[in-house]
Scaffold this active site. Structure first.
Site, PDB file in Angstrom:
ATOM      1  N   HIS A 157       2.892 -20.024  34.970  1.00  0.00           N
ATOM      2  CA  HIS A 157       4.314 -19.670  34.993  1.00  0.00           C
ATOM      3  C   HIS A 157       5.134 -20.747  34.297  1.00  0.00           C
ATOM      4  CE1 HIS A 157       4.896 -22.630  38.172  1.00  0.00           C
ATOM      5  NE2 HIS A 157       4.091 -21.983  38.997  1.00  0.00           N
ATOM      6  N   CYS A 184      -0.444 -24.481  40.594  1.00  0.00           N
ATOM      7  CA  CYS A 184      -0.304 -23.536  39.481  1.00  0.00           C
ATOM      8  C   CYS A 184      -0.309 -24.293  38.154  1.00  0.00           C
ATOM      9  CB  CYS A 184       0.989 -22.738  39.623  1.00  0.00           C
ATOM     10  SG  CYS A 184       1.005 -21.628  41.061  1.00  0.00           S
TER      11      CYS A 184
END
Length: 208
Positions: A157, A184
């Site tokens: 992301h 992430c």
């Protein structure tokens, strides 16, 4: 007569002594000046070397790290023309490499998880993806997310945002430099958007 001759000789000797001393002092001063000039030149040269050694080493095909811009200074690859696309995440380099077989077709600046919280191994892009999320427990959100493990837990992301979608500049500025996420893989805004729009479900992801 002899006395006068002696006086003349004495004066001549004294003149020669004075002249020699003046010459020696002048030569010494000149030598010192030359040494100082040489030292300054050496110092300047050394300074230039030191300066050049700290010059930016960004590869010519990469833009300087900027989380608002794409990582490379060329167009993103057309994945429809490639036959063996997969993703390599390098935790050591803080980079994401878009691969076609053994060839890297695009390199992205990234930030992986602190304390080795990004899982290592081989995964595949999952079906879950979206334009925006916000995690209340971590106090962070992001845009253009794509899941690669645990169906929405581990994602690719953008750099992080607050609950209103405003980017956290302090965190974003660490992109490509150090691991900062909760596990992430963070990307620049344009890179994450392209990733979201073009990396297909089932694409292999290798993280090491």
């Amino acid at each position: 007569m002899k006395r006068a001759l002696r006086i003349v000789l004495l004066i001549a000797v004294m003149f020669m002594v004075v002249f020699s001393a003046h010459h020696l002092l002048h030569s010494s001063a000149k030598q010192e000046t030359n040494q100082e000039t040489s030292q300054k030149a050496s110092s300047t040269s050394s300074s230039k070397k030191d300066s050049s050694s700290t010059e930016d080493t960004t590869p010519s095909y990469m833009n300087k790290v900027n989380w608002r811009k794409s990582s490379e200074n060329k167009a993103y690859p057309d994945l429809n023309k490639l036959s063996n696309v997969w993703i390599h995440v390098s935790i050591k380099n803080q980079r994401v490499y878009i691969k076609n077989g053994n060839k890297t077709v695009y390199t992205m600046y990234a930030s992986t998880g602190i304390h080795n919280s990004t899982p290592r191994g081989t995964f595949h892009i999952q079906s879950e993806r979206g334009n925006f999320f916000y995690n209340q427990s971590s106090g962070e959100g992001a845009r253009y997310w794509v899941s690669f493990k645990d169906h929405g837990v581990y994602l690719f992301h953008t750099v992080p945002t607050d609950q209103y979608g405003k980017y956290n500049v302090k965190e974003a500025d660490q992109l490509g430099k150090t691991a900062k996420s909760h596990g992430c893989v963070r990307l620049s805004i344009p890179d994450a958007k392209w990733f979201y729009n073009h990396i297909k479900e089932g694409t292999k992801v290798v993280i090491n």
